[in-house]
Every structure is written in C-alpha cells, then in structure tokens.
Scaffold this motif. Sequence first.
Motif, PDB file in Angstrom:
ATOM      1  N   ILE A   1       0.826  -1.204   0.000  1.00  8.39           N
ATOM      2  CA  ILE A   1       0.000   0.000   0.000  1.00  8.39           C
ATOM      3  C   ILE A   1       0.864   1.259   0.000  1.00  8.39           C
ATOM      4  O   ILE A   1       0.596   2.216  -0.729  1.00  8.39           O
ATOM      5  N   VAL A   2       1.941   1.261   0.791  1.00  7.21           N
ATOM      6  CA  VAL A   2       2.835   2.417   0.814  1.00  7.21           C
ATOM      7  C   VAL A   2       3.422   2.662  -0.572  1.00  7.21           C
ATOM      8  O   VAL A   2       3.423   3.791  -1.087  1.00  7.21           O
ATOM      9  N   MET A   3       3.934   1.604  -1.211  1.00  4.73           N
ATOM     10  CA  MET A   3       4.545   1.751  -2.532  1.00  4.73           C
ATOM     11  C   MET A   3       3.526   2.208  -3.565  1.00  4.73           C
ATOM     12  O   MET A   3       3.801   3.064  -4.405  1.00  4.73           O
ATOM     13  N   LEU A   4       2.339   1.628  -3.518  1.00  2.00           N
ATOM     14  CA  LEU A   4       1.317   1.943  -4.511  1.00  2.00           C
ATOM     15  C   LEU A   4       0.865   3.395  -4.413  1.00  2.00           C
ATOM     16  O   LEU A   4       0.743   4.100  -5.416  1.00  2.00           O
ATOM     17  N   PHE A   5       0.645   3.853  -3.192  1.00  2.00           N
ATOM     18  CA  PHE A   5       0.160   5.216  -3.015  1.00  2.00           C
ATOM     19  C   PHE A   5       1.271   6.243  -3.222  1.00  2.00           C
ATOM     20  O   PHE A   5       0.993   7.390  -3.562  1.00  2.00           O
ATOM     21  N   ALA A   6       2.514   5.828  -3.050  1.00  2.00           N
ATOM     22  CA  ALA A   6       3.618   6.739  -3.321  1.00  2.00           C
ATOM     23  C   ALA A   6       3.755   7.024  -4.804  1.00  2.00           C
ATOM     24  O   ALA A   6       4.235   8.086  -5.202  1.00  2.00           O
ATOM     25  N   LEU A   7       3.319   6.087  -5.653  1.00  4.59           N
ATOM     26  CA  LEU A   7       3.450   6.257  -7.097  1.00  4.59           C
ATOM     27  C   LEU A   7       2.624   7.429  -7.611  1.00  4.59           C
ATOM     28  O   LEU A   7       3.029   8.102  -8.557  1.00  4.59           O
ATOM     29  N   GLN A   8       1.443   7.664  -7.019  1.00  4.48           N
ATOM     30  CA  GLN A   8       0.612   8.775  -7.476  1.00  4.48           C
ATOM     31  C   GLN A   8       0.126   9.625  -6.314  1.00  4.48           C
ATOM     32  O   GLN A   8      -0.992  10.120  -6.309  1.00  4.48           O
ATOM     33  N   GLY A   9       0.982   9.783  -5.319  1.00  5.03           N
ATOM     34  CA  GLY A   9       0.604  10.595  -4.169  1.00  5.03           C
ATOM     35  C   GLY A   9       0.280  12.029  -4.541  1.00  5.03           C
ATOM     36  O   GLY A   9      -0.686  12.622  -4.057  1.00  5.03           O
ATOM     37  N   GLU A  10       1.069  12.627  -5.430  1.00  2.69           N
ATOM     38  CA  GLU A  10       0.839  14.017  -5.814  1.00  2.69           C
ATOM     39  C   GLU A  10      -0.484  14.179  -6.549  1.00  2.69           C
ATOM     40  O   GLU A  10      -1.235  15.127  -6.311  1.00  2.69           O
ATOM     41  N   ALA A  11      -0.795  13.226  -7.446  1.00  4.80           N
ATOM     42  CA  ALA A  11      -2.048  13.320  -8.203  1.00  4.80           C
ATOM     43  C   ALA A  11      -3.255  13.226  -7.281  1.00  4.80           C
ATOM     44  O   ALA A  11      -4.258  13.916  -7.471  1.00  4.80           O
ATOM     45  N   ILE A  12      -3.169  12.370  -6.267  1.00  2.00           N
ATOM     46  CA  ILE A  12      -4.292  12.189  -5.361  1.00  2.00           C
ATOM     47  C   ILE A  12      -4.488  13.411  -4.470  1.00  2.00           C
ATOM     48  O   ILE A  12      -5.604  13.915  -4.311  1.00  2.00           O
ATOM     49  N   THR A  13      -3.409  13.918  -3.893  1.00  2.00           N
ATOM     50  CA  THR A  13      -3.530  15.042  -2.970  1.00  2.00           C
ATOM     51  C   THR A  13      -3.810  16.353  -3.692  1.00  2.00           C
ATOM     52  O   THR A  13      -4.337  17.296  -3.094  1.00  2.00           O
ATOM     53  N   SER A  14      -3.458  16.440  -4.961  1.00  2.34           N
ATOM     54  CA  SER A  14      -3.672  17.686  -5.709  1.00  2.34           C
ATOM     55  C   SER A  14      -5.078  17.797  -6.286  1.00  2.34           C
ATOM     56  O   SER A  14      -5.496  18.884  -6.691  1.00  2.34           O
ATOM     57  N   ASN A  15      -5.806  16.685  -6.353  1.00  9.13           N
ATOM     58  CA  ASN A  15      -7.127  16.691  -6.972  1.00  9.13           C
ATOM     59  C   ASN A  15      -8.160  16.008  -6.064  1.00  9.13           C
ATOM     60  O   ASN A  15      -8.708  14.961  -6.416  1.00  9.13           O
ATOM     61  N   PRO A  16      -8.425  16.569  -4.891  1.00  7.31           N
ATOM     62  CA  PRO A  16      -9.342  15.900  -3.959  1.00  7.31           C
ATOM     63  C   PRO A  16     -10.764  15.770  -4.505  1.00  7.31           C
ATOM     64  O   PRO A  16     -11.444  14.788  -4.242  1.00  7.31           O
ATOM     65  N   LEU A  17     -11.227  16.756  -5.295  1.00  9.88           N
ATOM     66  CA  LEU A  17     -12.577  16.673  -5.843  1.00  9.88           C
ATOM     67  C   LEU A  17     -12.683  15.543  -6.859  1.00  9.88           C
ATOM     68  O   LEU A  17     -13.681  14.811  -6.879  1.00  9.88           O
TER      69      LEU A  17
END
Length: 368
Positions: free
Chosen positions: A247-263
């Motif tokens: 889970i850590v590795m998977l979410f690190a791959l697109q962490g910026e995309a997820i946190t930058s687009n909450p809507l």
Amino acid sequence: MTRPDTGAATTGTTRPPRLSTLDRFLPVWIGLAMAAGLLLGRWIPGLQGALDAVKAGGISVPIAIGLLVMMYPVLAKVRYDRLDSVTRDRRLLVSSLAINWLVGPAVMFALAWILLPDLPEFRTGLIIVGLARCIAMVIIWNDLACGDREAAAVLVALNSVFQVLAFGLLGWFYLDLLPGWLGLDQSGIDVSAWEIAAMVAVFLGLPLVAGYLTRTLGERARGRAWYEDRFLPRIGPLALYGLLFTIVMLFALQGEAITSNPLDVARIALPLLTYFVLMWGLSMLLGRGIRLSYERSTTLAFTAAGNNFELAIAVAVGVFGVTSGQALAGVVGPLIEVPVLVGLVYVSLWARRFFVGPSPVAPAPDRA
C-alpha cells in the motif's frame, strides 16, 4: 497475519469469532500506510519516477515484492488436500464465475456511466478496474472474515485463468463496442494476453507454488501439528507486513495526483464505494439463498467485491500513460477498496449469525 479464533463457531451455535489484537487494528495500520505513501510521493522529489522505473518485464518490482510477501503466508495455510471438496461444489463455482465475469463488469460499467457522465477518462479507468477481477488481496479479506481458505484458493485460480482469457475480449466489448452503441467517446484498449499472464504468474503463481511446497514438505518432515501450531504462527504476520508495504509503494506512485485533486478523487470514489458494497451484499445474499455455508458465502462475496487493482493500474498506465485520468482512477481504486473491504470483514463476522450449519456438499473445514 494471524487468523481470527473461530472456536466452534462453524456450527452456528456459539459466539462469533474475535479478531486478534494485530488484526483488530488493521484499519489503523492501513490508514497509516496510505498516509505514508501519499506523503512520500508528495514530498520526496523523484520518488515516483524512481519507483516506477524499477521494473522487471513491465511489473513494478517493489509492488511485486510486497505482493509476494503478502500472499505467501496465506497460501501456505491452505489445506490443499481438501481442494476436491470445493471443486465438487458446482453452485459455488458457477455462481462465482457468473458474478465475476458477467455481473461485475456490467455493474461497474453502469455505475461509471451513470455517476461520471462528464468525465470519460475516469469512467474508462473505472471500467478497467471492473474488468480486473481480484486475484490477490481477496485472500487476506477472506482469511480475516473466516471464509473458506480452500474455496478462496480455487476461486482465485479460476479468476486467474479467466483473467488471461477474458480480459482482452471484455475490454474490447466495454471500451469499444458498447460505448459506441451508447454514443460514448472512449478510446479502445490494447493489452497483450501474455502481459496479463505474466502478471498473474508473478502475483499469484509464485506464492501459490511456494505455499503448496511449504505445506507439503513441512508436513512430511515435521508433521501437521508442528506445521500448523509452530510454523504458521511464525510466518503469519508477514502477510500484514507485505500488505502494508504494498500500500505504501502503490500510493507513493501517485501521491501528488491524489492530494492535488481531492474533488476528482471524491467523484471517482462514489461509484467505487457503491460497487464494492453492492457486489459484496448481492453475493452474500446469493450464497445464503443457494444454501452455501457462511464460510463459502463469505468467500463468494469477497472474491466478487474485490478487484485486481495492480493489473488495472498496470493496464491504465501502459495504455493511457502514468499521468492520465485512467491511471488516477486505477490508483483511487485501492484507496477506497481497502478500508471498505476491511469494514465488510466486520460486517461478515456479524452476519455469521444468519447462517446455520456447514455446506451440504462437504464437512466444515477444520480450523485447528
């Protein structure tokens, strides 16, 4: 990962099982792993590129390692000498194949179109998630909910075979043919069956062979009592560690995309949440309706509700690119799936009281 103590609950007359201390706080560990992955991907420059670059045959090596560590202890627990009792249960097999390969993709397609009519990229990504049937983490959820391990192994193996045979065909139908009929503007999907077969071989085949050999050789050398009472408790926690690392590795791959687009994440999350709950609930009711035991109804429900997000992400990234909306939809999949299915583990244990007795086709599995 330690398994809940089932006691004599297979008779339906005793108290429901309790999760171990380690597993009782699983949602907390998973939440921390998600947060750690998101923060690492957001704050460490170049981490996403470095993780994505470490591949072997198109498969992310860090994610593959986490999955192998996660899967091996659970598959080492399977009583392979009891698999024949599962294959004789035609109600379970037919129901699972129908739900996974007819109902599941259709439900995800309908939800994606109804709830994301103005976001074709995200809609396409969700449809890919619906086509990728679960072959990995479902074993973890099934084990925590006291499902039938042997049945889960058989159903996961069947999903693996059908994944290779049906993914490309269903992808063409749901991403090309059906959208054309409905007037949707979506790009097609072109993924090699050999690439899917390679992913299945890594994520499922290797730990399955290792688990089978470990049990066979371990019981032959030291006996079943030593294997189940001494060896399995030692390797059990590795499943949790592998899950959290993945889970850590998977979410690190697109962490910026997820946190930058909450809507956008919220828009994608709604059909996913609906899908997981709907598929689990319908499958659980079906299992009870066709008189499956609690253990096998639970296995049917989790194999229907879970999805192979590793494959979905790999396909979305390979076809549409790592920064595409399709890839973002694939990454949001486990963000929603993991906590929802963990919650459904507790719902399953509560619902156990509505199931009485073992499946008529085979004796209840020995949980000793």
